[in-house]
Scaffold this motif. Sequence first.
Motif, mmCIF file in Angstrom:
data_model
loop_
_atom_site.group_PDB
_atom_site.id
_atom_site.type_symbol
_atom_site.label_atom_id
_atom_site.label_comp_id
_atom_site.label_asym_id
_atom_site.label_seq_id
_atom_site.Cartn_x
_atom_site.Cartn_y
_atom_site.Cartn_z
ATOM 1 N N GLY A 61 -10.338 12.399 -12.247
ATOM 2 C CA GLY A 61 -11.394 12.155 -11.278
ATOM 3 C C GLY A 61 -11.151 10.950 -10.401
ATOM 4 N N SER A 62 -10.032 10.247 -10.608
ATOM 5 C CA SER A 62 -9.737 9.049 -9.813
ATOM 6 C C SER A 62 -9.134 9.383 -8.458
ATOM 7 C CB SER A 62 -8.758 8.148 -10.577
ATOM 8 O OG SER A 62 -7.484 8.782 -10.682
ATOM 9 N N GLY A 63 -8.644 10.607 -8.310
ATOM 10 C CA GLY A 63 -7.955 10.979 -7.085
ATOM 11 C C GLY A 63 -6.452 10.819 -7.168
ATOM 12 N N LEU A 64 -5.961 10.147 -8.231
ATOM 13 C CA LEU A 64 -4.517 10.012 -8.398
ATOM 14 C C LEU A 64 -3.939 11.300 -8.973
ATOM 15 C CD1 LEU A 64 -4.007 6.435 -9.911
ATOM 16 C CD2 LEU A 64 -4.100 7.143 -7.511
ATOM 17 N N PRO B 154 0.802 -1.229 0.000
ATOM 18 C CA PRO B 154 0.000 0.000 0.000
ATOM 19 C C PRO B 154 0.831 1.274 0.000
ATOM 20 C CG PRO B 154 0.006 -1.000 2.177
ATOM 21 C CD PRO B 154 0.675 -1.982 1.251
ATOM 22 N N GLY B 155 2.140 1.147 0.260
ATOM 23 C CA GLY B 155 2.991 2.324 0.249
ATOM 24 C C GLY B 155 3.427 2.763 -1.133
ATOM 25 N N LEU B 156 3.061 1.997 -2.159
ATOM 26 C CA LEU B 156 3.390 2.381 -3.526
ATOM 27 C C LEU B 156 2.655 3.674 -3.882
ATOM 28 C CD1 LEU B 156 4.812 1.452 -6.186
ATOM 29 C CD2 LEU B 156 2.671 0.297 -6.776
ATOM 30 N N LEU B 157 3.374 4.636 -4.461
ATOM 31 C CA LEU B 157 2.782 5.930 -4.796
ATOM 32 C C LEU B 157 2.548 6.013 -6.301
ATOM 33 C CD1 LEU B 157 5.017 8.239 -2.558
ATOM 34 C CD2 LEU B 157 2.696 7.419 -2.072
ATOM 35 N N PRO B 158 1.290 5.893 -6.765
ATOM 36 C CA PRO B 158 1.010 5.962 -8.202
ATOM 37 C C PRO B 158 0.870 7.407 -8.681
ATOM 38 C CG PRO B 158 -0.977 5.343 -7.012
ATOM 39 C CD PRO B 158 0.094 5.541 -5.983
ATOM 40 N N VAL B 159 1.487 7.691 -9.830
ATOM 41 C CA VAL B 159 1.390 9.013 -10.467
ATOM 42 C C VAL B 159 1.129 8.784 -11.948
ATOM 43 C CG1 VAL B 159 2.573 11.180 -10.983
ATOM 44 C CG2 VAL B 159 3.003 10.031 -8.803
ATOM 45 N N VAL B 160 0.173 9.543 -12.513
ATOM 46 C CA VAL B 160 -0.194 9.390 -13.915
ATOM 47 C C VAL B 160 0.498 10.463 -14.752
ATOM 48 C CG1 VAL B 160 -2.094 9.318 -15.582
ATOM 49 C CG2 VAL B 160 -2.439 8.459 -13.245
#
Length: 221
Positions: free
Chosen positions: A187-190, A143-149
């Motif tokens: 709109g996903s919050g990412l 859960p500590g993985l930080l996703p960025v688009v």
Amino acid sequence: MVPPPAPEVSGHVTLPPGGPVGVPAAPPHLTAPDPSATTLAVLLIGPAGAGKTSVAKYWADHRRVPTAHISLDDVREWVRSGFADPQTGWNDHSEAQYRLARRTCGFAARNFLANGISCILDDAVFPDRPVVGLGGWKRHVGPGLLPVVLLPGLDIVLERNAERSGNRRLTDEEVARIHGRMAGWYGSGLPIIDNSQLDVPGTARVLDEVLARAIASPPNW
């Protein structure tokens, strides 16, 4: 009396166990965290031609702490004979190889992180397809993985795709289709970076700014 066995001298080093990566804790002081000096696990998401690999490599090269870059496409292509290329059609074989590559990337990331080495992974994760979605990455890394688009305009990804060769180059129609589906991340919050007008160093700087905010307030995903 039988003498004790000689100590192992092969140079083998026992590694710490690579457990799931926890959510990074914000530092106790009030100043903004410095992501360049923090051990992180980052997932850079985007369509073909977004510049994920170039940005990931540059970001990893210019950090103040040891950092590894893990590209899912590179790991998938470790399979030589029998490689199932999704461009020829998404089927049971390509899906199985994708899942295997993602597990391999997650295992590598956990081992690097357990030894104090940050990781940035890149993958074209789709918001509307669970099989290539975020759930697998959270399961394999933690859960500590930080996703960025990373999502530049369509004209930019078409231009960059045209510069590719081999099986990394897609048809314009496929690039447009993938880009359209990636818009579902809005709109996903990412956090989303539009790097249409940014070069690689500039995008890496914005990525650090985004990660500083994510460390202070981890995204809910």
